[in-house]
Design a protein around this motif. Structure first.
Motif, PDB file in Angstrom:
ATOM      1  N   ALA A  17       0.837  -1.227   0.000  1.00 29.50           N
ATOM      2  CA  ALA A  17       0.000   0.000   0.000  1.00 29.50           C
ATOM      3  C   ALA A  17       0.863   1.264   0.000  1.00 29.50           C
ATOM      4  CB  ALA A  17      -0.939   0.006   1.199  1.00 29.50           C
ATOM      5  N   ALA A  18       2.196   1.105   0.030  1.00 29.73           N
ATOM      6  CA  ALA A  18       3.081   2.296   0.005  1.00 29.73           C
ATOM      7  C   ALA A  18       2.803   3.148  -1.229  1.00 29.73           C
ATOM      8  CB  ALA A  18       4.535   1.850   0.029  1.00 29.73           C
ATOM      9  N   TYR A  19       2.364   2.501  -2.301  1.00 30.02           N
ATOM     10  CA  TYR A  19       2.089   3.289  -3.522  1.00 30.02           C
ATOM     11  C   TYR A  19       0.957   4.283  -3.286  1.00 30.02           C
ATOM     12  CZ  TYR A  19      -2.185   0.726  -4.752  1.00 30.02           C
ATOM     13  OH  TYR A  19      -3.465   0.214  -4.752  1.00 30.02           O
ATOM     14  N   LYS A  20       0.022   3.925  -2.384  1.00 31.65           N
ATOM     15  CA  LYS A  20      -1.113   4.843  -2.122  1.00 31.65           C
ATOM     16  C   LYS A  20      -0.666   6.039  -1.283  1.00 31.65           C
ATOM     17  CE  LYS A  20      -5.268   2.755  -1.260  1.00 31.65           C
ATOM     18  NZ  LYS A  20      -6.226   1.731  -0.708  1.00 31.65           N
ATOM     19  N   ALA A  21       0.480   5.890  -0.601  1.00 40.88           N
ATOM     20  CA  ALA A  21       0.993   7.016   0.202  1.00 40.88           C
ATOM     21  C   ALA A  21       1.377   8.173  -0.712  1.00 40.88           C
ATOM     22  CB  ALA A  21       2.193   6.565   1.022  1.00 40.88           C
ATOM     23  N   ALA A  22       1.738   7.850  -1.966  1.00 43.51           N
ATOM     24  CA  ALA A  22       2.085   8.924  -2.916  1.00 43.51           C
ATOM     25  C   ALA A  22       0.867   9.818  -3.147  1.00 43.51           C
ATOM     26  CB  ALA A  22       2.571   8.310  -4.220  1.00 43.51           C
ATOM     27  N   GLU A  23      -0.290   9.197  -3.297  1.00 37.71           N
ATOM     28  CA  GLU A  23      -1.524   9.973  -3.508  1.00 37.71           C
ATOM     29  C   GLU A  23      -1.858  10.768  -2.249  1.00 37.71           C
ATOM     30  OE1 GLU A  23      -3.183  10.843  -5.924  1.00 37.71           O
ATOM     31  OE2 GLU A  23      -5.075  11.544  -5.080  1.00 37.71           O
ATOM     32  N   LEU A  24      -1.593  10.176  -1.078  1.00 40.67           N
ATOM     33  CA  LEU A  24      -1.857  10.909   0.176  1.00 40.67           C
ATOM     34  C   LEU A  24      -0.989  12.168   0.244  1.00 40.67           C
ATOM     35  CD1 LEU A  24      -3.109  11.180   3.012  1.00 40.67           C
ATOM     36  CD2 LEU A  24      -1.243   9.736   3.876  1.00 40.67           C
ATOM     37  N   VAL A  25       0.279  12.040  -0.131  1.00 37.49           N
ATOM     38  CA  VAL A  25       1.180  13.204  -0.117  1.00 37.49           C
ATOM     39  C   VAL A  25       0.668  14.262  -1.100  1.00 37.49           C
ATOM     40  CG1 VAL A  25       3.509  14.007  -0.670  1.00 37.49           C
ATOM     41  CG2 VAL A  25       3.178  11.904   0.663  1.00 37.49           C
ATOM     42  N   ARG A  26       0.235  13.801  -2.285  1.00 41.61           N
ATOM     43  CA  ARG A  26      -0.266  14.749  -3.289  1.00 41.61           C
ATOM     44  C   ARG A  26      -1.464  15.514  -2.752  1.00 41.61           C
ATOM     45  NH1 ARG A  26      -3.680  15.642  -7.150  1.00 41.61           N
ATOM     46  NH2 ARG A  26      -5.037  13.886  -6.616  1.00 41.61           N
ATOM     47  N   VAL A  27      -2.370  14.793  -2.084  1.00 38.24           N
ATOM     48  CA  VAL A  27      -3.598  15.411  -1.551  1.00 38.24           C
ATOM     49  C   VAL A  27      -3.249  16.406  -0.437  1.00 38.24           C
ATOM     50  CG1 VAL A  27      -5.573  14.831  -0.078  1.00 38.24           C
ATOM     51  CG2 VAL A  27      -5.167  13.543  -2.173  1.00 38.24           C
ATOM     52  N   LEU A  28      -2.293  16.050   0.395  1.00 34.72           N
ATOM     53  CA  LEU A  28      -1.880  16.940   1.497  1.00 34.72           C
ATOM     54  C   LEU A  28      -1.237  18.217   0.950  1.00 34.72           C
ATOM     55  CD1 LEU A  28      -0.422  14.250   3.920  1.00 34.72           C
ATOM     56  CD2 LEU A  28      -2.368  15.751   4.430  1.00 34.72           C
ATOM     57  N   VAL A  29      -0.413  18.069  -0.088  1.00 31.60           N
ATOM     58  CA  VAL A  29       0.237  19.243  -0.696  1.00 31.60           C
ATOM     59  C   VAL A  29      -0.828  20.142  -1.341  1.00 31.60           C
ATOM     60  CG1 VAL A  29       1.789  19.975  -2.571  1.00 31.60           C
ATOM     61  CG2 VAL A  29       2.466  18.104  -1.014  1.00 31.60           C
ATOM     62  N   ARG A  30      -1.833  19.486  -1.940  1.00 27.85           N
ATOM     63  CA  ARG A  30      -2.927  20.268  -2.559  1.00 27.85           C
ATOM     64  C   ARG A  30      -3.678  21.073  -1.498  1.00 27.85           C
ATOM     65  NH1 ARG A  30      -7.263  16.593  -5.062  1.00 27.85           N
ATOM     66  NH2 ARG A  30      -8.007  16.691  -2.911  1.00 27.85           N
ATOM     67  N   GLU A  31      -3.726  20.559  -0.274  1.00 26.12           N
ATOM     68  CA  GLU A  31      -4.379  21.274   0.837  1.00 26.12           C
ATOM     69  C   GLU A  31      -3.436  22.289   1.484  1.00 26.12           C
ATOM     70  OE1 GLU A  31      -8.146  19.817   0.581  1.00 26.12           O
ATOM     71  OE2 GLU A  31      -7.561  20.844   2.421  1.00 26.12           O
ATOM     72  N   GLU A  32      -2.285  22.516   0.815  1.00 35.19           N
ATOM     73  CA  GLU A  32      -1.301  23.530   1.226  1.00 35.19           C
ATOM     74  C   GLU A  32      -0.568  23.194   2.522  1.00 35.19           C
ATOM     75  OE1 GLU A  32      -4.452  26.870   0.422  1.00 35.19           O
ATOM     76  OE2 GLU A  32      -2.449  27.761   0.150  1.00 35.19           O
ATOM     77  N   ALA A  33      -0.540  21.887   2.874  1.00 37.08           N
ATOM     78  CA  ALA A  33       0.293  21.492   4.020  1.00 37.08           C
ATOM     79  C   ALA A  33       1.758  21.470   3.589  1.00 37.08           C
ATOM     80  CB  ALA A  33      -0.122  20.104   4.503  1.00 37.08           C
ATOM     81  N   GLU A  34       2.653  21.639   4.587  1.00 35.62           N
ATOM     82  CA  GLU A  34       4.084  21.453   4.305  1.00 35.62           C
ATOM     83  C   GLU A  34       4.406  20.000   4.666  1.00 35.62           C
ATOM     84  OE1 GLU A  34       6.795  23.927   6.538  1.00 35.62           O
ATOM     85  OE2 GLU A  34       8.424  22.507   6.086  1.00 35.62           O
ATOM     86  N   VAL A  35       4.716  19.197   3.665  1.00 33.53           N
ATOM     87  CA  VAL A  35       4.822  17.741   3.866  1.00 33.53           C
ATOM     88  C   VAL A  35       6.280  17.285   3.793  1.00 33.53           C
ATOM     89  CG1 VAL A  35       4.076  15.458   3.075  1.00 33.53           C
ATOM     90  CG2 VAL A  35       2.551  17.436   2.847  1.00 33.53           C
ATOM     91  N   LYS A  36       6.697  16.531   4.806  1.00 29.99           N
ATOM     92  CA  LYS A  36       8.004  15.864   4.748  1.00 29.99           C
ATOM     93  C   LYS A  36       7.752  14.357   4.845  1.00 29.99           C
ATOM     94  CE  LYS A  36      10.821  19.599   6.561  1.00 29.99           C
ATOM     95  NZ  LYS A  36      11.652  20.100   7.694  1.00 29.99           N
ATOM     96  N   VAL A  37       8.518  13.600   4.087  1.00 27.34           N
ATOM     97  CA  VAL A  37       8.314  12.154   4.050  1.00 27.34           C
ATOM     98  C   VAL A  37       9.530  11.430   4.591  1.00 27.34           C
ATOM     99  CG1 VAL A  37       7.868  10.143   2.561  1.00 27.34           C
ATOM    100  CG2 VAL A  37       6.762  12.363   2.078  1.00 27.34           C
TER     101      VAL A  37
END
Ligand code: PMT
Length: 400
Positions: A17-37
């Motif tokens: 399911a790690a591949y779905k984490a990519a979509e989660l990061v994309r969605v968080l960035v779209r919500e203007e969060a500052e995301v570190k992985v």
């Protein structure tokens, strides 16, 4: 609420399911969060760090050593972020966290973290049901770590059952719930949403363009801010917001019965539903056959639910908020409804605008109050409109 200015650390562990984490990061960035992985080494076998670097716009860490940096990220990331989300969280990683093992960057960062933590387990259903995994999760919950139930369905290993990583949208909603100010705890809201449908015969009905988005946004935002929420909606096909008590109705008469029953126990009622003012005088038992060129329908008035709530209102509670869906004379018509229905506030929206009202994700509203005040809100997302409305309802509740 959107996530502007929020620092979110996404931890990715080694499950398919790690591949779905990519979509989660994309969605968080779209919500203007500052995301570190941050990733475990095993996670890099499923998705490359480069993917997450490209999506987050920030360097990705998966090694504890051998990096040119002395910024003590394994401490800073867990203490200077607003939330840490581990998605997916494997059984192995859950076991390490439960046992206080810190043998890589992600587990070490977590052990020193002071930020709230959300674990999103994803694994084979039998693994998830394994007693040791269940015990590890129970231990973590006792320590205040939030764990999101996996979804049910077909798993990557073709098994069926609970173990799927929830959709990124659902994880985002959970994150917002954890980050939202809990300023409505103890308040009970009744929200209506969507259209009503008024049957003509077993096949046909009268309805309107309401998608339910405005009402669902109100219910979701109120829930995220800690309120107890009853959501009564006509048919919309939308997924009810997590944690709300959801009732689906069809006709205005059904909505009326439920709303009049629930409203007296509530602190506030917000009626965003587009209730049909009329229904066919009689409902044909069989499908009407097209015969004659002209078919006339006799329509009769439906009860005005909001007006009945207004009549029932004896004191300051429940705070009554109605909407006015107008195509002309917006203010005059809205003010008339405010007075006629004994409302505390009316949300006026010009539904002839292509970017406001029915179906769309945005709305432009004017908030009109009993004391004559008018607050005009610029075009914004229905989620932001919902939070603005809730801010005003909170003020009205506190004023009494
Ligand atoms: O659902 P969306 O696609 O997101 O669209 C949002 C919306 C346009 C539906 C929403 O913003 C909105 O305007 N909702 C109210 C629509 C409506 O019925 O407005 P109205 O002016 O006809 O009714 C005035 C108020 O009385 C409303 O609060 C309505 O819920 C209520 N009412 C109306 C008729 C009736 N028989 N009973 C009622 O309670």
């Amino acid at each position: 609420m959107n996530l502007k200015g929020k620092k979110v650390v996404v931890g990715v562990t080694g499950g398919i399911a790690a591949y779905k984490a990519a979509e989660l990061v994309r969605v968080l960035v779209r919500e203007e969060a500052e995301v570190k992985v941050a990733m475990t080494r095993n996670a890099t076998e499923f998705v490359t760090p480069l993917t997450f670097q490209a999506l987050s716009g920030n360097p990705v860490i998966w090694e504890m050593f051998g990096r040119e940096s002395g910024d003590m990220e394994h401490i800073a990331w867990g203490q200077q972020s607003d939330i840490i989300v581990i998605a997916p969280a494997t059984a192995n990683f859950i076991g390490k966290v439960a046992s206080g093992i810190a043998d890589d960057f992600l587990s070490t960062m977590l052990l020193a973290a002071t930020a709230p933590v959300l674990l999103c387990p994803a694994m084979n259903v039998k693994m998830y049901e394994n007693q040791v995994v269940q015990e590890n999760m129970a231990r973590l919950r006792k320590r205040g770590i939030e764990i999101m139930e996996p979804s049910e369905g077909q798993l990557a290993c073709r098994a069926e059952g609970r173990g799927r990583l929830p959709d990124p949208g659902a994880i985002l909603e959970h994150i917002k719930s954890m980050l939202a100010p809990k300023d409505l705890v103890g308040c009970k809201f009744l929200v209506t949403a969507g259209p009503t449908i008024e049957p003509i015969d077993p096949v046909r009905f009268i309805t309107n363009h309401s998608s339910g988005k405005m009402g669902f946004a109100l219910a979701r935002a109120a829930r995220q801010r800690g309120a107890e929420v009853i959501l009564v909606s006509g048919p919309t096909g939308l997924v009810p917001p997590e944690g709300t008590r959801f009732f689906e109705v069809r006709t205005a008469l059904e909505m009326k019965d439920l709303v009049l029953q629930k409203a007296p126990q509530c602190d506030a009622v917000i009626k965003a539903a587009a209730v049909s003012d009329y229904r066919p005088k009689s409902q044909a038992q069989q499908k009407l056959k097209k015969g004659k060129q002209k078919l006339t329908l006799d329509l009769v008035r439906n009860p005005d639910i909001l007006a009945e709530l207004g009549k029932m209102k004896q004191g300051p509670r429940p705070v009554l908020v109605g909407f006015a869906a107008e195509t002309q004379d917006l203010l005059a018509n809205a003010k008339k409804k405010l007075k006629a229905k004994n409302l505390d506030m009316v949300v006026a929206n010009d539904v002839s605008r292509p970017d406001a009202g029915f179906q769309v994700d945005t709305n432009a509203v004017k908030l009109i109050f009993k004391d004559g005040r008018i607050e005009e809100l610029p075009l914004m997302s229905k989620e932001e409109v919902a939070n603005q409305i809730l801010d005003q309802v909170k003020a009205l509740m506190e004023a009494v």
